[in-house]
Enzyme design. Structure first.
Site, PDB file in Angstrom:
ATOM      1  CB  CYS A   1      -0.883   0.025   1.239  1.00  0.00           C
ATOM      2  SG  CYS A   1      -2.113  -1.232   1.218  1.00  0.00           S
TER       3      CYS A   1
ATOM      4  CD  GLU B   1       2.810  -1.327   3.308  1.00  0.00           C
ATOM      5  OE1 GLU B   1       2.011  -0.640   2.639  1.00  0.00           O
ATOM      6  OE2 GLU B   1       2.823  -2.553   3.264  1.00  0.00           O
TER       7      GLU B   1
END
Lengths: 844, 263
Positions: free
Chosen positions: A438, A440
């Protein structure tokens, strides 16, 4: 000054056809991998686990059906049917068996499963009883951690049920030297190893397992070469025949050997990308800095005159579509948390080189164009922005945003690089970061980041403060004392911090138990050898082979907790307008409101079950009456009036998201309650825990498991999305909201923060609109915001899509760290997306 | 004025992230009180200088608040990052900021001293001496020319247009600001090609003016009339179709100005 070719390239007919075929049918579950895996495992029971994994990988790749789909230029499919999935019983299987009959009809991410597949899976499943990573993880977990999970305090379900994934391998190297090159390195290492070395046994087994995996990959590609050749022989269309011959040639050469052309590099990349996801079920296998490691091939071929920009674009488009051809079935609960069939294959463009120069190149622009052409959820397309990012690159990105596809996500180098360095990453490695899953960030191909390690619901510990640690009659949290006896806000806040700390500790226990289980049963030699320093250390990433090791669990609910704690402080302690007893009573009765239909249904079922258990059967009419009660609430008119007054008082309080310094700095403090605690802990691979602040889409399903909160949020309704304000509470527009969000400490959340904004298309119209939009992002980043992403669709469009899903099959919206097809999302998640404040602009 | 930061004025709204009222991302401060009574006005609560109640979503809201320059500056500064990146700044709108000469110029001056650019949206209906107080502290003036026919102008706005035209010319000739002419395009009032063409030709005759904005009529203010207990004089007039706006745009372009639909 460097200049870029920003000219648009039209989409070809081939891409249209590939897109049509991709969505022709509902995705399917296939059993081939599970059957082959089990066959292999049955024969290798006396071997070390890492070798068993490698041999199973080889057995699967030798025998799994292979397919070349019509019109493809890049080949390699994990399944016979498009957009379908294999399953991975070595991690867990009970949930799928239990959901065999509902997986096709469920709301979030349905899959077709044939009777034949069910039969095949039922045959292999008994073998796995007692052998999965999830069973081992459970055995390792502390009882109090298991209890906390049962009570939905946090959910480490992702890696509990699946592979870990969440890595970026050294694509550049494998494309350059091929698996033959890797085999040379491995053999060299084997020769260096002495039988008397203390770690010889494990090292030796690991290196041999890598060699087996290399051979498996090479042979798998050769099967495609043969298939392409056979197809070419039978093909009557001369153009396609030639294409198939070229495909055969490519697959005979790569990924065995290093690529010499851009086309070969693309094919080689794809085999690597796909095979990692055949080895294990971990998602977020992220291609990372594709525009960097592929650029040398592009540049060389363009300079040699053997590649046109147009053909390069078509190849990229093909890869983009292939990324969507992979799929994964999750258990029903996880499917809601990760809704949209997403595999989170995050691909990055732009940013800086290892030397700190701007990295944008012509291929970065073609990546944007590919996302414009395909308009698909994959890849999760990210762009890295820094102060030196060329404006034309950002304008092109904004054009992509304007299409409403929810891409790209914008990341701020100026925050992420120092954030990673604060965790011990070197300057060069930090500059070379890419995004995983997502949101990171990690140092490319050197990290086992265990991002997404758990969803941590920051609202639940506050409920425990009110109940003195009791949830549903069970002592789940700490005994922090009777809330009604608390004399000061500090006392109350300290109780919250204590509950938070305790739950974080239990989450660490759960994560580490799962980590150990993967280290023992889930070693993955294929993916590991492409990550530094596994070969040198002679072990898999699961055993700590990566250069950098982290565990990154993500907290969410900052906006709710900020507004909630603020409400308690102001109304109960400062102004004494409400007593704590009244507040507690209001929360207990959900402010006099009934439950949401779904929650009412669940509550009714529970009551009916309890009655039945006591030997008191209920009639249908009685059931309906109970349900009606739950829907309407049982509070008296006078009570409802009191609750309404309380809600009104809460509503009038200043809220996070409106650029009010006092409130926003409090939000920063509330976020620290999570981030500063998490970073105190370490994982079994020797790495540090570090916090993320994002819920993916779990703020909706986990909100359903959360009672009413003192910010006026009703029971079972969604929790605020990402680090953004609560839906509807940001009333001063996008700059005020972004200013609030920027006041959080994003640097400490080195596992990523997520800020969703919803814009109406009118705000991006014309070149002026694009420029202002770009300035908006830059100004948020100037204030040290970390990430921003946008939904650009009108509310009307979304409402219409709910009514007529058939007309919006390809409507992509930004869900969280990724985009998904709107119509495949559950109704409640759709509603949540619609409710997120629309930052429209209608001045004139 | 000993301390212009203490100058007090009456506003009724502040809007952030405004991208259609001057260059870049801007903050608009809406001042209360206007000399005109345009029938289509989308901010009817701006017209009276007096503080007044307005019903909004079932609740009474008090429109109008007295504030000092010093109180407004921190709010304007909140979005300074956006101004720097986008070339935006502060826009005074209304109402009519020219009606608060003891306040607005001080606010503009204070803002400019913070290196933030300034703009006003104005009817231009004020004494020239008043306007002169504003010009030194302004970068952009967005000024309406609603109609070239003074009688029709008066009929729809309650004021004739001679002073407005004269001021437009004087502002242009001063050379002190970047002047843009804007035309609210209103059905039954000025939505014929020849009326728009006449306005555009006038705008083109003003030295230094390069841009003309045609702002299509919208009904977003209708609810506010109800909230104020007033009748909405525009009734149910239909919006102007896109193709007609395009036709008007083509006519405006004949003036040689750079013309656009919307701000």
């Amino acid at each position: 000054m460097r200049t870029f070719n920003t000219e648009d390239i039209p989409r070809t007919e081939r891409i249209d056809k590939l897109l049509d075929d991709l969505f022709a049918k509902m995705p399917e579950i296939e059993a081939d991998r599970a059957v082959l895996l089990t066959e292999s495992y049955r024969q290798t029971e006396d071997l070390p686990n890492v070798k068993r994994r490698a041999m199973a990988f080889e057995h699967i790749l030798e025998n799994i059906p292979i397919t070349i789909r019509d019109n493809e230029l890049i080949v390699g499919s994990a399944t016979k049917a498009p957009r379908s999935c294999q399953v991975f019983p070595e991690y867990s299987y009970e949930w799928l068996e239990a959901e065999f009959d509902t997986v096709e009809t469920r709301e979030a991410d349905p899959f077709h499963i044939s009777e034949e597949t069910k039969r095949a899976l039922r045959e292999v499943y008994p073998y796995w009883k007692g052998k999965t990573t999830s069973e081992l993880a459970t055995a390792y977990m502390a009882p109090e951690a298991r209890l906390a999970i049962e009570h939905n305090m946090f959910t480490p379900g992702n890696y509990f049920y699946n592979g870990v994934g969440h890595v970026t391998v050294d694509y550049g190297k494998v494309v350059q030297i091929g698996f033959k090159g890797y085999m040379e390195i491995l053999e060299n290492e084997l020769n260096k190893a002495n039988v008397y070395d203390s770690d010889y046994s494990k090292r030796h087994e690991f290196l041999e397992s890598c060699l087996i995996s290399c051979r498996a990959a090479i042979n798998y590609a050769r099967r495609y070469a043969n298939l392409a050749y056979e197809k070419a022989q039978k093909c009557t269309d001369p153009t396609r025949k030639q294409e198939l011959m070229q495909i055969a040639k490519n697959c005979a050469k790569v990924p065995e050997n290093g690529a010499d052309t851009f086309y070969e590099a693309c094919q080689s990349f794809w085999f690597v990308q796909m095979l990692i996801q055949m080895e294990a079920s971990g998602h977020s296998i992220s291609p990372g800095r594709f525009d960097q490691y592929m650029y040398p091939y592009y540049k060389a071929d363009i300079e040699k005159g053997i590649l046109t920009r147009e053909f390069a674009q078509e190849l990229l488009d093909c890869i983009w579509i292939k990324l969507n051809d992979l799929n994964k079935v999750r258990d029903a609960a996880s499917a809601e948390g990760f809704a949209g069939y997403s595999l989170f294959q995050n691909l990055c463009a732009g940013g800086q080189t290892r030397d700190g120069l701007d990295a944008t190149n012509d291929l970065s622009f073609l990546c944007i164009q590919a996302s414009m052409h395909t308009r698909l959820p994959a890849p999760s397309f990210s762009v890295r922005i820094w102060n030196g990012t060329p404006n034309e690159f950002m304008i092109k990105c904004a054009e992509l945003t304007r299409t409403g596809v929810g891409l790209p996500a914008y990341y701020n180098d100026e925050v992420i690089i120092p954030a990673l360095m604060s965790r011990g990453v070197t300057l060069e490695d930090a500059r070379d970061y890419n995004i995983i899953g997502c949101v990171e960030p990690q140092a490319s191909h050197k990290t086992d980041g265990w991002h997404d390690a758990a969803f941590f619901n920051m609202c639940r510990p506050l409920e425990l403060v009110f109940s003195n640690g009791v949830d549903k009659g069970v002592q789940v949290g700490l005994k922090t004392g009777d809330v009604l006896q608390m004399k000061t806000f500090d006392e109350f806040y300290d109780a919250y911090k204590a509950q938070m700390k305790y739950m974080i500790q239990l989450m660490v226990n759960a994560d580490n138990a799962i980590d150990v289980a993967h280290g023992e049963r889930g070693q993955l030699p294929f993916v590991s050898m492409m990550i530094d320093d596994c070969i040198a250390r002679g072990k898999t990433i699961q055993e700590g082979g990566a250069h950098y090791n982290f565990t990154g669990p993500q907290g969410f609910g900052i906006a709710n907790m900020t507004d909630a704690l603020n409400a308690i402080r102001t109304l109960v302690f400062d102004k004494k307008l409400v007593s704590m007893a009244e507040f507690k009573d209001a929360l207990l009765h959900n402010y006099g409101r009934g439950l949401t239909p779904k929650a009412a249904k669940n509550a009714t079922a529970e009551v009916v079950k309890n009655l039945a258990d006591m030997g008191k059967p209920v009639t249908k009419a009685q059931i309906e009456e109970i349900c009606r009660m739950f829907l309407a609430g049982t509070s008296s008119k006078e009570d409802v009036a009191r609750y309404d007054k309380l809600l009104e008082m809460i509503d009038e309080l200043p809220k996070y998201g409106n650029d009010i310094e006092e409130v926003d700095l409090f939000a920063r403090d509330v976020a620290y309650v999570y981030t500063r605690e998490v970073e105190k802990y370490y994982n079994p691979r020797g790495g540090q825990f570090h916090a993320g602040l994002y819920p993916v889409s779990a703020n909706v399903p986990l909100g359903e498991q959360t009672g009413a909160t003192p910010d006026g949020r009703l029971a079972n309704t969604p929790i605020a999305d990402g680090v953004g304000p609560r839906s509807g509470s940001d009333r001063l527009g996008p700059t005020a909201a972004a200013n609030s969000v920027a006041k959080l400490d994003h640097g400490i959340a080195s596992n990523g923060t997520l800020y969703n904004q919803k814009f109406h298309p009118s705000a991006l119209s014309g070149i002026e609109g694009l420029k202002n939009f770009v300035s908006y992002i830059r100004a948020y980043f100037d204030q040290k915001g970390m990430h921003m992403q946008f939904n650009v669709v009108s509310k009307e469009t979304l409402l219409d899509a709910q009514k007529h899903p058939e007309n919006y099959k390809s409507l992509v919206v930004r869900v969280a760290g990724y985009s998904a097809l709107f119509t495949t999302l559950s109704r409640s998640l759709q509603d949540d997306i619609i409710a997120r404040t629309e930052q429209a602009n209608f001045v004139d | 004025m000993e301390n212009y930061l203490n100058a007090k004025g009456r506003i009724f709204d502040i809007q952030k992230y405004s991208i259609h009222d001057g260059p870049g991302i801007r903050t608009i401060v809406f001042l209360k009180g206007c000399a005109l009574r345009c029938r289509w006005c989308c901010n009817p609560e701006s017209q009276e200088f007096d503080v007044q109640p307005m019903m909004f979503e079932g609740k009474e809201k008090i429109m109008g608040k007295d504030v000092t320059v010093a109180e407004l500056l921190p709010i304007i500064l909140q979005d300074r990052f956006y101004y720097v990146r986008s070339g935006g700044g502060l826009t005074l709108s209304g109402g009519e900021s020219l009606l608060q000469p003891d306040f607005a110029p001080h606010l503009l001056r204070a803002t400019k001293e913070l290196e933030i650019n300034t703009a006003i949206e104005t009817t231009g209906f004020a004494k020239w001496e008043t306007i002169q107080k504003y010009l030194p502290y302004l970068d952009y003036v967005l000024m309406d020319i609603k109609h070239m026919n003074s009688a029709k102008h008066k009929e729809f706005t309650r004021q004739p247009n001679e002073l407005i035209r004269e001021n437009a010319r004087k502002i242009a000739e001063s050379g002190m600001v970047n002047l843009t002419i804007r035309v609210p395009v209103i059905p039954t009032f000025n939505d014929t090609p020849s009326e728009i063409y006449d306005i555009a030709m006038f705008a083109a005759s003003l030295p230094g003016v390069e841009h003309l904005h045609l702002l299509p009529y919208h009904r977003l203010g209708q609810g506010k009339y109800e909230g104020l207990g007033r009748e909405y004089l525009m009734g149910d007039l239909p919006l102007i179709p896109n193709d007609h706006m395009q036709l008007l745009l083509e006519n405006a372009k004949k003036s040689g100005l750079k013309c656009q639909i919307g701000g």
